[in-house]
Design a protein around this motif. Sequence first.
Motif, PDB file in Angstrom:
ATOM      1  N   GLY A 149     -16.487  30.579   4.421  1.00  0.00           N
ATOM      2  CA  GLY A 149     -15.046  31.168   4.483  1.00  0.00           C
ATOM      3  C   GLY A 149     -15.255  32.536   4.899  1.00  0.00           C
ATOM      4  O   GLY A 149     -16.262  33.366   4.620  1.00  0.00           O
ATOM      5  N   GLY A 150     -14.525  32.962   6.027  1.00  0.00           N
ATOM      6  CA  GLY A 150     -14.547  34.509   6.384  1.00  0.00           C
ATOM      7  C   GLY A 150     -15.171  34.505   7.508  1.00  0.00           C
ATOM      8  O   GLY A 150     -15.964  33.785   8.053  1.00  0.00           O
ATOM      9  N   ARG A 151     -14.918  35.648   8.353  1.00  0.00           N
ATOM     10  CA  ARG A 151     -15.527  36.035   9.558  1.00  0.00           C
ATOM     11  C   ARG A 151     -16.583  37.152   9.496  1.00  0.00           C
ATOM     12  O   ARG A 151     -16.075  38.048   8.663  1.00  0.00           O
ATOM     13  CB  ARG A 151     -14.620  36.287  10.550  1.00  0.00           C
ATOM     14  N   GLN A 152     -17.665  37.099   9.696  1.00  0.00           N
ATOM     15  CA  GLN A 152     -18.791  38.219   9.640  1.00  0.00           C
ATOM     16  C   GLN A 152     -19.336  38.821  10.878  1.00  0.00           C
ATOM     17  O   GLN A 152     -19.530  37.809  11.649  1.00  0.00           O
ATOM     18  CB  GLN A 152     -19.562  37.904   8.715  1.00  0.00           C
ATOM     19  N   PHE A 153     -19.761  40.165  11.085  1.00  0.00           N
ATOM     20  CA  PHE A 153     -20.521  40.601  12.307  1.00  0.00           C
ATOM     21  C   PHE A 153     -21.988  40.593  11.975  1.00  0.00           C
ATOM     22  O   PHE A 153     -22.070  41.087  10.625  1.00  0.00           O
ATOM     23  CB  PHE A 153     -19.887  41.892  12.686  1.00  0.00           C
ATOM     24  N   PHE A 154     -22.675  40.156  12.842  1.00  0.00           N
ATOM     25  CA  PHE A 154     -24.184  40.515  12.492  1.00  0.00           C
ATOM     26  C   PHE A 154     -24.713  41.155  13.612  1.00  0.00           C
ATOM     27  O   PHE A 154     -24.969  40.956  14.782  1.00  0.00           O
ATOM     28  CB  PHE A 154     -24.894  39.026  12.436  1.00  0.00           C
ATOM     29  N   ALA A 155     -25.136  42.464  13.322  1.00  0.00           N
ATOM     30  CA  ALA A 155     -25.959  43.398  14.355  1.00  0.00           C
ATOM     31  C   ALA A 155     -27.317  42.727  14.585  1.00  0.00           C
ATOM     32  O   ALA A 155     -28.017  42.380  13.738  1.00  0.00           O
ATOM     33  CB  ALA A 155     -26.031  44.683  13.651  1.00  0.00           C
ATOM     34  N   ALA A 156     -27.501  42.767  15.836  1.00  0.00           N
ATOM     35  CA  ALA A 156     -28.797  42.339  16.580  1.00  0.00           C
ATOM     36  C   ALA A 156     -30.121  42.980  15.800  1.00  0.00           C
ATOM     37  O   ALA A 156     -31.008  42.271  15.354  1.00  0.00           O
ATOM     38  CB  ALA A 156     -29.002  42.606  18.015  1.00  0.00           C
ATOM     39  N   ALA A 157     -30.285  44.243  15.368  1.00  0.00           N
ATOM     40  CA  ALA A 157     -31.351  45.025  14.926  1.00  0.00           C
ATOM     41  C   ALA A 157     -31.627  44.297  13.377  1.00  0.00           C
ATOM     42  O   ALA A 157     -32.611  44.371  13.056  1.00  0.00           O
ATOM     43  CB  ALA A 157     -31.123  46.194  14.768  1.00  0.00           C
TER      44      ALA A 157
ATOM     45  N   CYS B 126     -20.510  30.384  15.622  1.00  0.00           N
ATOM     46  CA  CYS B 126     -20.554  31.159  16.317  1.00  0.00           C
ATOM     47  C   CYS B 126     -19.280  31.218  17.032  1.00  0.00           C
ATOM     48  O   CYS B 126     -18.872  30.343  17.941  1.00  0.00           O
ATOM     49  CB  CYS B 126     -21.758  31.510  17.243  1.00  0.00           C
ATOM     50  N   VAL B 127     -18.369  32.450  17.039  1.00  0.00           N
ATOM     51  CA  VAL B 127     -17.149  32.322  17.762  1.00  0.00           C
ATOM     52  C   VAL B 127     -17.033  33.557  18.783  1.00  0.00           C
ATOM     53  O   VAL B 127     -15.999  33.615  19.634  1.00  0.00           O
ATOM     54  CB  VAL B 127     -16.075  32.507  16.704  1.00  0.00           C
ATOM     55  N   GLY B 128     -18.054  34.417  19.013  1.00  0.00           N
ATOM     56  CA  GLY B 128     -17.991  35.311  19.983  1.00  0.00           C
ATOM     57  C   GLY B 128     -19.149  36.567  19.869  1.00  0.00           C
ATOM     58  O   GLY B 128     -19.795  36.159  18.928  1.00  0.00           O
ATOM     59  N   VAL B 129     -19.015  37.562  20.659  1.00  0.00           N
ATOM     60  CA  VAL B 129     -19.811  38.637  20.353  1.00  0.00           C
ATOM     61  C   VAL B 129     -18.964  40.108  20.776  1.00  0.00           C
ATOM     62  O   VAL B 129     -18.230  39.957  21.444  1.00  0.00           O
ATOM     63  CB  VAL B 129     -21.013  38.358  21.380  1.00  0.00           C
ATOM     64  N   ASP B 130     -19.457  40.818  19.927  1.00  0.00           N
ATOM     65  CA  ASP B 130     -18.816  42.342  19.935  1.00  0.00           C
ATOM     66  C   ASP B 130     -19.793  43.260  20.436  1.00  0.00           C
ATOM     67  O   ASP B 130     -20.865  43.440  19.884  1.00  0.00           O
ATOM     68  CB  ASP B 130     -18.398  42.635  18.516  1.00  0.00           C
ATOM     69  N   PRO B 131     -19.372  43.974  21.427  1.00  0.00           N
ATOM     70  CA  PRO B 131     -20.429  44.992  22.202  1.00  0.00           C
ATOM     71  C   PRO B 131     -20.929  46.000  21.122  1.00  0.00           C
ATOM     72  O   PRO B 131     -21.893  46.540  21.176  1.00  0.00           O
ATOM     73  CB  PRO B 131     -19.873  45.519  23.298  1.00  0.00           C
ATOM     74  N   GLU B 132     -20.354  46.162  20.104  1.00  0.00           N
ATOM     75  CA  GLU B 132     -20.425  47.505  19.168  1.00  0.00           C
ATOM     76  C   GLU B 132     -21.226  46.551  17.961  1.00  0.00           C
ATOM     77  O   GLU B 132     -22.174  47.193  17.295  1.00  0.00           O
ATOM     78  CB  GLU B 132     -19.525  48.237  18.660  1.00  0.00           C
ATOM     79  N   LYS B 133     -20.446  45.732  17.285  1.00  0.00           N
ATOM     80  CA  LYS B 133     -20.715  45.060  15.867  1.00  0.00           C
ATOM     81  C   LYS B 133     -21.754  43.908  15.815  1.00  0.00           C
ATOM     82  O   LYS B 133     -22.375  43.484  14.884  1.00  0.00           O
ATOM     83  CB  LYS B 133     -19.440  44.594  15.251  1.00  0.00           C
ATOM     84  N   GLY B 134     -21.936  43.197  16.879  1.00  0.00           N
ATOM     85  CA  GLY B 134     -22.922  42.322  17.079  1.00  0.00           C
ATOM     86  C   GLY B 134     -22.395  40.646  17.048  1.00  0.00           C
ATOM     87  O   GLY B 134     -20.758  40.739  17.717  1.00  0.00           O
ATOM     88  N   LEU B 135     -22.998  39.640  16.552  1.00  0.00           N
ATOM     89  CA  LEU B 135     -22.338  38.162  16.808  1.00  0.00           C
ATOM     90  C   LEU B 135     -21.407  38.206  15.789  1.00  0.00           C
ATOM     91  O   LEU B 135     -21.509  38.635  14.486  1.00  0.00           O
ATOM     92  CB  LEU B 135     -23.719  37.399  16.522  1.00  0.00           C
ATOM     93  N   ILE B 136     -20.122  37.347  16.193  1.00  0.00           N
ATOM     94  CA  ILE B 136     -19.175  37.131  15.237  1.00  0.00           C
ATOM     95  C   ILE B 136     -19.409  35.552  14.732  1.00  0.00           C
ATOM     96  O   ILE B 136     -19.468  34.685  15.783  1.00  0.00           O
ATOM     97  CB  ILE B 136     -17.801  37.139  15.923  1.00  0.00           C
ATOM     98  N   VAL B 137     -19.345  35.640  13.532  1.00  0.00           N
ATOM     99  CA  VAL B 137     -19.587  34.228  12.996  1.00  0.00           C
ATOM    100  C   VAL B 137     -18.612  33.692  12.038  1.00  0.00           C
ATOM    101  O   VAL B 137     -18.204  34.639  11.207  1.00  0.00           O
ATOM    102  CB  VAL B 137     -20.839  34.113  12.241  1.00  0.00           C
ATOM    103  N   GLU B 138     -17.968  32.681  11.965  1.00  0.00           N
ATOM    104  CA  GLU B 138     -17.176  32.069  11.015  1.00  0.00           C
ATOM    105  C   GLU B 138     -17.938  31.396  10.248  1.00  0.00           C
ATOM    106  O   GLU B 138     -18.530  30.175  10.202  1.00  0.00           O
ATOM    107  CB  GLU B 138     -15.806  31.072  11.767  1.00  0.00           C
ATOM    108  N   LEU B 139     -18.079  31.847   8.914  1.00  0.00           N
ATOM    109  CA  LEU B 139     -19.037  31.487   7.899  1.00  0.00           C
ATOM    110  C   LEU B 139     -18.421  30.259   7.457  1.00  0.00           C
ATOM    111  O   LEU B 139     -17.379  30.128   6.991  1.00  0.00           O
ATOM    112  CB  LEU B 139     -18.922  32.591   6.747  1.00  0.00           C
ATOM    113  N   ASP B 140     -19.535  29.340   6.798  1.00  0.00           N
ATOM    114  CA  ASP B 140     -19.237  27.992   6.127  1.00  0.00           C
ATOM    115  C   ASP B 140     -18.346  28.222   4.943  1.00  0.00           C
ATOM    116  O   ASP B 140     -17.297  27.285   4.566  1.00  0.00           O
ATOM    117  CB  ASP B 140     -20.334  26.996   6.018  1.00  0.00           C
TER     118      ASP B 140
END
Length: 256
Positions: A242-250, A226-240
């Motif tokens: 490779g690449g960075r993905q946003f995960f929405a709470a819902a 987990c590298v951060g949180v975005d108020p619109e897009k959700g949790l920011i994760v650097e995936l094992d």
Amino acid sequence: MPPHDKLYPDLISKGLNTSRIGSKVIVFGSATSTNDIIAKYADDANNDGLAVFAEEQTQGRGRNGVKWLSSSSDSILCSVLLMNEDSSSDLLSLIAAVAVAETIGEPATIKWPNDILINGKKVAGILLESKSTKAGGAYILGIGINCHQKKFSGELESTATSIYIERGNICDRTILCRRLLIELEGWLEEANNNAAVVIQAWQELSTQLNHRITLIHNKRKFSGTCVGVDPEKGLIVELDRGGRQFFAAAQTSIVK
Ligand code: BTN
């Protein structure tokens, strides 16, 4: 026990220096769910900021359709009505988490999106619901804080805690209710001025930031840091992988 452990609206309101949140306070001895009760007030925009508390709920509910169980007068069971709110639901979820964690105080931390933990166990939860009404859009912010429970049984034994279990003393729920309303108003205003301040506070209180996590998103499993949180897009994760993905709470839950 504190002298006035039973909740009374006038005692909660006494000295409450907010202008919006808690502008009206109602306390029920017993309610189905404070979120359901407060929804009935959402057709009138003048009810913005209304706070409804209950000593017990017969149909309390949590996120993802789970039941929210609470023995009578042991918890804070609260819903706050936000009419025509500017902040998005994801940002509101972060605002609420920061406000509840600050209300409880150290060492409360946040597990994304809005579980409040002490020593890794859940002490409070937040259920944010929205409703379209004839007075506009309404958000219903439901908050449950475990206060006086001396123990939990069944599967909750290893996952839930209370302020009493963690601190060994009975807290004054009236003071805590008032503080909750003050914190909510403060963090809502902070978000209107500069959402980055809320995100910074959320990240400082987060148990996940810079840690490896595994999540289920739309029935698929993802692992990463987990590298951060975005108020619109959700949790920011650097995936094992490779690449960075946003995960929405819902659509996401953390499994580890
Ligand atoms: C969760 O962690 O799953 C959210 C729990 C939210 C519980 C509170 S108690 C007051 C309000 N009324 C409800 O029925 N639920 C919320």
